[in-house]
Design a protein around this motif. Structure first.
Motif, PDB file in Angstrom:
ATOM      1  N   PRO A 127      38.761  29.221  52.626  1.00  0.00           N
ATOM      2  CA  PRO A 127      39.107  28.211  52.028  1.00  0.00           C
ATOM      3  C   PRO A 127      39.163  27.803  49.963  1.00  0.00           C
ATOM      4  N   ASP A 128      39.889  27.702  49.620  1.00  0.00           N
ATOM      5  CA  ASP A 128      39.370  26.830  48.015  1.00  0.00           C
ATOM      6  C   ASP A 128      39.416  28.153  47.653  1.00  0.00           C
ATOM      7  N   THR A 129      38.888  29.063  46.246  1.00  0.00           N
ATOM      8  CA  THR A 129      38.402  29.520  45.638  1.00  0.00           C
ATOM      9  C   THR A 129      37.350  30.371  45.702  1.00  0.00           C
ATOM     10  N   ALA A 130      36.654  29.992  46.567  1.00  0.00           N
ATOM     11  CA  ALA A 130      35.813  31.422  47.110  1.00  0.00           C
ATOM     12  C   ALA A 130      35.403  32.640  47.289  1.00  0.00           C
ATOM     13  N   TYR A 131      34.913  33.004  46.565  1.00  0.00           N
ATOM     14  CA  TYR A 131      34.762  34.762  47.283  1.00  0.00           C
ATOM     15  C   TYR A 131      34.075  35.187  49.017  1.00  0.00           C
ATOM     16  N   ASN A 134      39.704  37.480  52.042  1.00  0.00           N
ATOM     17  CA  ASN A 134      40.466  38.088  51.400  1.00  0.00           C
ATOM     18  C   ASN A 134      41.053  38.096  49.621  1.00  0.00           C
ATOM     19  N   MET A 135      40.908  36.918  48.968  1.00  0.00           N
ATOM     20  CA  MET A 135      41.055  36.687  47.914  1.00  0.00           C
ATOM     21  C   MET A 135      40.346  37.641  46.620  1.00  0.00           C
ATOM     22  N   GLY A 136      39.485  38.338  46.860  1.00  0.00           N
ATOM     23  CA  GLY A 136      38.203  39.261  46.047  1.00  0.00           C
ATOM     24  C   GLY A 136      38.094  40.887  46.184  1.00  0.00           C
ATOM     25  N   ASN A 137      39.966  41.011  47.129  1.00  0.00           N
ATOM     26  CA  ASN A 137      39.434  42.046  48.128  1.00  0.00           C
ATOM     27  C   ASN A 137      40.166  43.166  46.906  1.00  0.00           C
TER      28      ASN A 137
END
Length: 350
Positions: free
Chosen positions: A130-134, A153-156
């Motif tokens: 959730p949110d912007t957590a790496y 997966n946002m930080g992949n």
């Protein structure tokens, strides 16, 4: 061993990011430090494995087990070496920065975590967090599945392109695994060590992060700790300090005079959705610091009720409560505190 790359540039970049002594080349080597601390098993490359266990995780021989999803970031043959380099770099960095008893205790906790073969720290990647957590990591007592680490997966993309960033994030979460939470519930050691040992900051910002990582402070109410947070990252931690520790911060006049403290209040008040209204509110920051209460109150009460005005009122009433306490008027202090809490409830629920 490292996987052999045919392209020399790729090999050069990887070797640079995974270097264990590029940042700390003075005195003992990182490897010598780990041997002196009893982390020989971390240094034993022959013991590195990638063996699938009964739970479906791949054990690396380092006290860490990874899910197959992590092989999307780095090939299975490389990931154990990457984590080995991470532990060498992070643990030796903490020892080099040691300024108090906390580091000794933390290194002992790392020993227990990494040597507990019956309950390895479990890493899963490519998670829809959730949110912007790496990433998120469990702390003792927080979950039956503890210890675990989830990478978003946002930080992949960044994890793949920046091995040092990837290592820093995982090391940060391992610090959660051993015991730490975040400020203001705990000392901000996790993010401080990530920056100190793996980050790209320089100068006073880096030094302040390293002081926190190295255990220079004992309590979150220590004014020097608060100042280090503000110097390191006043915009981010300022929000927490203004809201949770404002009274404590203002007890030290040196903090009030710090440019970072003004930035902290500006950051707290800032509403990116309403830049014009936000600008008007920020013009009052200097007057708040000067304790010009009466003039400020007239304008404050005339402001339409919005999230930004409620944040501003919260800050104002906290200051007024302090002024009342300094005059020994406890009933007025209580009344202003109640008003400040009401404003906080409004902007948090808006």
């Amino acid at each position: 061993m490292f996987r052999t790359f045919k392209h020399p540039l790729v090999a050069l970049i990887l070797s640079y990011f995974l270097s264990t002594s590029s940042l700390y080349a003075q005195g003992q080597t990182d490897e010598e430090i780990l041997k002196s601390l009893g982390f020989d098993f971390v240094l034993d490359s022959k013991a590195l494995v990638s063996k699938k266990n009964a739970q479906g995780y791949y054990e690396l021989g380092l006290g860490i087990a990874v899910d197959q999803s992590c092989f999307k970031l780095y090939p299975q043959k490389e990931i154990a070496v990457i984590f080995q380099k991470m532990l060498v770099r992070g643990l030796s960095c903490m020892k080099r920065e040691e300024r108090g008893e906390n580091v000794k205790r933390d290194l002992e906790s790392f020993q227990k975590l990494l040597s507990n073969k019956s309950n390895l720290s479990k890493l899963e990647c490519d998670k829809p967090l959730p949110d912007t957590a790496y990433a998120i990591g469990s702390s003792p007592g927080s979950s039956r599945r503890h210890p675990y680490i989830y990478l978003s997966n946002m930080g992949n993309k960044e994890f793949k392109e920046k091995p040092a960033f990837f290592q820093g994030v995982v090391f940060h979460e391992l610090l959660h695994n051993i015991r730490y939470f975040h400020h203001p519930d705990d000392m901000e050691v996790t993010s401080a060590c990530e920056e100190c040992c793996f980050g790209e900051m320089t100068g006073d910002k880096k030094l302040s992060a390293c002081k926190i990582c190295g255990g220079a402070y004992e309590t979150i109410s220590d004014p020097e700790y608060i100042k280090s947070l503000l110097v390191w990252d006043g915009r981010f931690y300022g929000r927490l300090i203004v809201e949770e520790q404002f009274d404590k911060a203002l007890k030290d006049s040196a903090i009030v005079k710090e440019v970072q403290f003004k930035e902290a209040m500006e950051s707290f008040l800032k509403d990116l959705k309403s830049p014009v209204e936000s600008k008007k509110a920020l013009e009052q920051v200097d007057r708040l610091l000067a304790f010009e209460f009466e003039a400020v109150e007239k304008e404050l009460l005339a402001m339409p009720e919005t999230e930004i005005s409620n944040r501003y009122r919260f800050l104002y009433y906290r200051l007024m409560a302090m002024a009342a306490r300094s005059q020994g008027n406890l009933s007025l202090e209580k009344a202003y505190k109640a008003k400040s809490e009401a404003c906080r409830d409004k902007y948090k629920n808006s």
